[in-house]
Design a protein around this motif. Structure first.
Motif, PDB file in Angstrom:
ATOM      1  N   ALA A 140      -7.034  -1.057  -3.356  1.00 17.72           N
ATOM      2  CA  ALA A 140      -7.944  -0.597  -4.391  1.00 17.72           C
ATOM      3  C   ALA A 140      -9.380  -0.724  -3.903  1.00 17.72           C
ATOM      4  CB  ALA A 140      -7.750  -1.419  -5.669  1.00 17.72           C
ATOM      5  N   PRO A 141     -10.246   0.215  -4.297  1.00 16.04           N
ATOM      6  CA  PRO A 141     -11.659   0.107  -3.900  1.00 16.04           C
ATOM      7  C   PRO A 141     -12.244  -1.229  -4.327  1.00 16.04           C
ATOM      8  CG  PRO A 141     -11.203   2.230  -4.918  1.00 16.04           C
ATOM      9  CD  PRO A 141      -9.967   1.395  -5.092  1.00 16.04           C
ATOM     10  N   GLY A 142     -12.937  -1.868  -3.422  1.00 13.83           N
ATOM     11  CA  GLY A 142     -13.554  -3.149  -3.730  1.00 13.83           C
ATOM     12  C   GLY A 142     -12.729  -4.339  -3.305  1.00 13.83           C
ATOM     13  N   ASP A 143     -11.422  -4.124  -3.004  1.00 12.12           N
ATOM     14  CA  ASP A 143     -10.596  -5.241  -2.548  1.00 12.12           C
ATOM     15  C   ASP A 143     -10.976  -5.626  -1.132  1.00 12.12           C
ATOM     16  OD1 ASP A 143      -9.189  -5.394  -4.871  1.00 12.12           O
ATOM     17  OD2 ASP A 143      -7.511  -4.164  -4.174  1.00 12.12           O
ATOM     18  N   ASP A 144     -10.789  -6.881  -0.816  1.00 14.70           N
ATOM     19  CA  ASP A 144     -11.038  -7.359   0.540  1.00 14.70           C
ATOM     20  C   ASP A 144      -9.772  -7.156   1.355  1.00 14.70           C
ATOM     21  OD1 ASP A 144     -11.885 -10.619   2.014  1.00 14.70           O
ATOM     22  OD2 ASP A 144     -11.680  -8.610   2.872  1.00 14.70           O
ATOM     23  N   PRO A 145      -9.783  -6.222   2.341  1.00 15.60           N
ATOM     24  CA  PRO A 145      -8.559  -5.969   3.097  1.00 15.60           C
ATOM     25  C   PRO A 145      -8.106  -7.164   3.917  1.00 15.60           C
ATOM     26  CG  PRO A 145     -10.430  -4.874   4.119  1.00 15.60           C
ATOM     27  CD  PRO A 145     -10.913  -5.414   2.802  1.00 15.60           C
ATOM     28  N   GLY A 146      -8.973  -8.145   4.072  1.00 17.13           N
ATOM     29  CA  GLY A 146      -8.591  -9.293   4.894  1.00 17.13           C
ATOM     30  C   GLY A 146      -7.930 -10.413   4.128  1.00 17.13           C
ATOM     31  N   ASP A 147      -7.875 -10.281   2.765  1.00 14.91           N
ATOM     32  CA  ASP A 147      -7.331 -11.423   2.035  1.00 14.91           C
ATOM     33  C   ASP A 147      -5.818 -11.336   1.859  1.00 14.91           C
ATOM     34  OD1 ASP A 147      -8.437 -10.284  -1.290  1.00 14.91           O
ATOM     35  OD2 ASP A 147      -6.939  -9.494   0.122  1.00 14.91           O
ATOM     36  N   GLY A 148      -5.227 -10.178   2.283  1.00 18.30           N
ATOM     37  CA  GLY A 148      -3.777 -10.067   2.273  1.00 18.30           C
ATOM     38  C   GLY A 148      -3.193  -9.868   0.897  1.00 18.30           C
ATOM     39  N   SER A 149      -4.036  -9.780  -0.153  1.00 22.74           N
ATOM     40  CA  SER A 149      -3.489  -9.675  -1.500  1.00 22.74           C
ATOM     41  C   SER A 149      -3.349  -8.243  -1.960  1.00 22.74           C
ATOM     42  CB  SER A 149      -4.400 -10.410  -2.493  1.00 22.74           C
ATOM     43  OG  SER A 149      -5.701  -9.833  -2.465  1.00 22.74           O
ATOM     44  N   ALA A 150      -4.055  -7.309  -1.322  1.00 21.95           N
ATOM     45  CA  ALA A 150      -3.981  -5.921  -1.733  1.00 21.95           C
ATOM     46  C   ALA A 150      -3.474  -5.080  -0.582  1.00 21.95           C
ATOM     47  CB  ALA A 150      -5.373  -5.429  -2.168  1.00 21.95           C
ATOM     48  N   SER A 176      -2.991  16.037  -1.367  1.00 24.03           N
ATOM     49  CA  SER A 176      -2.132  16.076  -0.182  1.00 24.03           C
ATOM     50  C   SER A 176      -2.175  14.768   0.591  1.00 24.03           C
ATOM     51  CB  SER A 176      -2.562  17.231   0.738  1.00 24.03           C
ATOM     52  OG  SER A 176      -3.931  17.101   1.089  1.00 24.03           O
ATOM     53  N   ALA A 177      -3.259  13.983   0.424  1.00 25.19           N
ATOM     54  CA  ALA A 177      -3.370  12.696   1.116  1.00 25.19           C
ATOM     55  C   ALA A 177      -2.522  11.650   0.409  1.00 25.19           C
ATOM     56  CB  ALA A 177      -4.829  12.245   1.169  1.00 25.19           C
ATOM     57  N   ALA A 178      -2.031  10.679   1.190  1.00 25.59           N
ATOM     58  CA  ALA A 178      -1.233   9.600   0.616  1.00 25.59           C
ATOM     59  C   ALA A 178      -2.097   8.750  -0.309  1.00 25.59           C
ATOM     60  CB  ALA A 178      -0.646   8.735   1.729  1.00 25.59           C
ATOM     61  N   PRO A 179      -1.514   8.186  -1.378  1.00 24.70           N
ATOM     62  CA  PRO A 179      -2.296   7.334  -2.284  1.00 24.70           C
ATOM     63  C   PRO A 179      -2.854   6.119  -1.556  1.00 24.70           C
ATOM     64  CG  PRO A 179      -0.094   7.769  -3.156  1.00 24.70           C
ATOM     65  CD  PRO A 179      -0.121   8.282  -1.761  1.00 24.70           C
ATOM     66  N   GLN A 180      -3.972   5.583  -2.065  1.00 28.38           N
ATOM     67  CA  GLN A 180      -4.547   4.371  -1.482  1.00 28.38           C
ATOM     68  C   GLN A 180      -3.620   3.191  -1.706  1.00 28.38           C
ATOM     69  OE1 GLN A 180      -8.775   5.327  -3.272  1.00 28.38           O
ATOM     70  NE2 GLN A 180      -8.890   3.504  -2.015  1.00 28.38           N
ATOM     71  N   THR A 181      -3.521   2.347  -0.676  1.00 25.66           N
ATOM     72  CA  THR A 181      -2.739   1.116  -0.837  1.00 25.66           C
ATOM     73  C   THR A 181      -3.644  -0.066  -1.112  1.00 25.66           C
ATOM     74  OG1 THR A 181      -2.791   0.775   1.564  1.00 25.66           O
ATOM     75  CG2 THR A 181      -0.884   1.938   0.651  1.00 25.66           C
ATOM     76  N   ASN A 239       1.956  -3.676   0.776  1.00 25.45           N
ATOM     77  CA  ASN A 239       3.194  -2.938   0.934  1.00 25.45           C
ATOM     78  C   ASN A 239       3.264  -2.211   2.263  1.00 25.45           C
ATOM     79  OD1 ASN A 239       4.104  -3.715  -1.525  1.00 25.45           O
ATOM     80  ND2 ASN A 239       3.408  -1.867  -2.631  1.00 25.45           N
ATOM     81  N   GLY A 240       2.100  -1.759   2.763  1.00 30.09           N
ATOM     82  CA  GLY A 240       2.125  -1.026   4.020  1.00 30.09           C
ATOM     83  C   GLY A 240       1.843  -1.907   5.212  1.00 30.09           C
ATOM     84  N   GLN A 241       1.686  -3.226   5.009  1.00 30.55           N
ATOM     85  CA  GLN A 241       1.308  -4.071   6.126  1.00 30.55           C
ATOM     86  C   GLN A 241       2.369  -5.106   6.458  1.00 30.55           C
ATOM     87  OE1 GLN A 241      -1.412  -3.440   7.782  1.00 30.55           O
ATOM     88  NE2 GLN A 241      -1.956  -1.761   6.410  1.00 30.55           N
ATOM     89  N   GLY A 242       2.749  -5.906   5.482  1.00 30.44           N
ATOM     90  CA  GLY A 242       3.601  -7.032   5.806  1.00 30.44           C
ATOM     91  C   GLY A 242       5.074  -6.763   5.732  1.00 30.44           C
ATOM     92  N   ASP A 243       5.460  -5.568   5.236  1.00 28.84           N
ATOM     93  CA  ASP A 243       6.893  -5.350   5.086  1.00 28.84           C
ATOM     94  C   ASP A 243       7.459  -4.447   6.170  1.00 28.84           C
ATOM     95  OD1 ASP A 243       6.535  -2.920   2.365  1.00 28.84           O
ATOM     96  OD2 ASP A 243       5.798  -2.983   4.431  1.00 28.84           O
TER      97      ASP A 243
END
Length: 286
Positions: free
Chosen positions: A247-257, A240-245, A260-264
Motif C-alpha cells: 500500500a502507498p506509504g507502507d515501509d517496504p523494509g518492515d516486512g509487514s506489507a 492491465s498492470a498487476a495490483p499493488q502488493t 505475499n509476493g516476497q516471503g512465500d
C-alpha cells in the motif's frame, strides 16, 4: 552616375529576394533529398501488410539474433542450475525465445527478410564468457550479460512499435515486448543484477542532459491530483498492470506489507505458480 549605381543595386537586390522567395519552399520541403523523410522512403519497401522500413527489417534480425544466443544460454543455465532462480530464468529464456523465433521466421518469410543462422561475434563472446565462468561468477555473468542485452532491445522494441506502419512487424513487437519484459523480470529475480553498473553504462552512452523535476530538497511538496475517470462515465475495463502488493506509504523494509509476493516463494521458486510467461509467454499462440 551614383544614382544609376544605386538603382542597379536595388534592382539586383529585388531580383535576389524574389529568387529566394521562390526557392525557399522547395528547399524547406521535408521530402527533399537528404532529409529524414526522404531517407525513410528510400529504405522502405511496400508490402500487402504495409510499408516495411529499414528499422523494421533490423528489428526482425535482432529478434532472430537474440534467440540464437539466448536460447543456448538458457539451456546452459538449466543444465548447470546453481540456484533455482537461475534455473527458472533459463526456463523462461528457452520457452520465450523458441516462441519468438517461430514467430519471426514466419513473419520474415512473408516479408522477404533474410535472417541470420548464427549469433554475432559479440554474442558468441558472451557465451564463451559464461562457459568459462564458475560458481557465483557464472551466476553474475549470466544475469548481467542477459539483463543488459534485454534492456537494450527493450528500447528498440518500443521504437519499432511506435514507428512501424507494418501490421506484421507491429504484432511481432507486441509479442517481443511481453516476452522481453518477462525475461528482464526473471533475470532480476536472481538477485544478481548489478543495477549500478547498468545505470553507469547507460549514462556514459547518453550525453543528453536529463530533464524532469529538480532533485528533492527535503521540503514539503504538494499532493498530486489523482487521475480518475470523470464522474458518471461507465468504464468497464480493468487495469492491465498487476495490483499493488504494498500500500502507498507502507515501509517496504518492515516486512509487514506486500509479503505475499516476497516471503512465500512467489518470485519464481520451485513448486510455486509460474510468473507470467512461464511455459508460454503471455500473448503466445496456443
Amino acid at each position: 552616375m551614383l544614382r544609376r549605381i544605386n538603382g542597379t543595386a536595388a534592382i539586383l537586390v529585388a531580383i535576389a529576394a524574389t529568387i529566394g522567395v521562390l526557392i525557399y519552399p522547395i528547399w524547406t520541403y521535408e521530402d527533399r533529398s537528404g532529409t529524414g523523410v526522404a531517407n525513410l522512403n528510400a529504405s522502405t519497401v511496400n508490402t500487402k501488410w504495409g510499408p516495411l522500413s529499414a528499422l523494421d527489417r533490423d528489428f526482425l534480425v535482432k529478434v532472430r539474433l537474440a534467440g540464437l544466443w539466448e536460447l543456448p544460454a538458457g539451456r546452459q543455465a538449466m543444465e548447470r542450475a546453481p540456484t533455482q532462480a537461475i534455473r527458472d530464468a533459463g526456463d523462461h529464456l528457452i520457452v520465450g525465445h523458441a516462441d519468438l523465433d517461430r514467430r519471426v521466421r514466419d513473419i520474415a518469410g512473408k516479408l522477404g527478410v533474410e535472417l541470420p543462422n548464427e549469433p554475432t561475434e559479440q554474442q558468441k563472446g558472451w557465451l564463451r564468457e559464461m562457459d568459462e565462468a564458475q560458481g557465483e561468477e557464472y551466476q553474475r555473468k549470466f544475469a548481467n550479460l542477459l539483463r543488459m542485452a534485454h534492456g537494450k532491445v527493450f528500447g528498440v522494441i518500443g521504437q519499432v512499435r511506435h514507428n512501424t506502419r507494418n501490421t506484421l512487424v507491429r504484432d511481432m513487437a507486441d509479442a517481443a515486448n511481453v516476452t522481453v519484459l518477462d525475461h528482464i523480470t526473471m533475470l532480476e529475480n536472481t538477485g544478481m543484477v548489478d543495477f549500478e553498473t547498468i545505470a553507469a553504462e547507460e549514462a556514459d552512452a547518453n550525453t543528453v542532459s536529463p530533464s524532469g523535476p529538480p532533485p528533492p530538497d527535503g521540503g514539503p511538496i504538494a499532493s498530486p491530483v489523482p487521475v480518475e475517470p470523470p464522474p458518471g462515465l461507465n468504464v468497464t475495463s480493468l487495469p492491465s498492470a498487476a495490483p499493488q502488493t504494498t500500500a502507498p506509504g507502507d515501509d517496504p523494509g518492515d516486512g509487514s506489507a506486500g509479503n505475499n509476493g516476497q516471503g512465500d516463494g512467489q518470485a519464481g521458486g520451485a513448486g510455486d505458480e509460474p510468473a507470467p510467461g512461464a511455459g508460454a509467454p503471455a500473448g503466445a499462440a496456443p
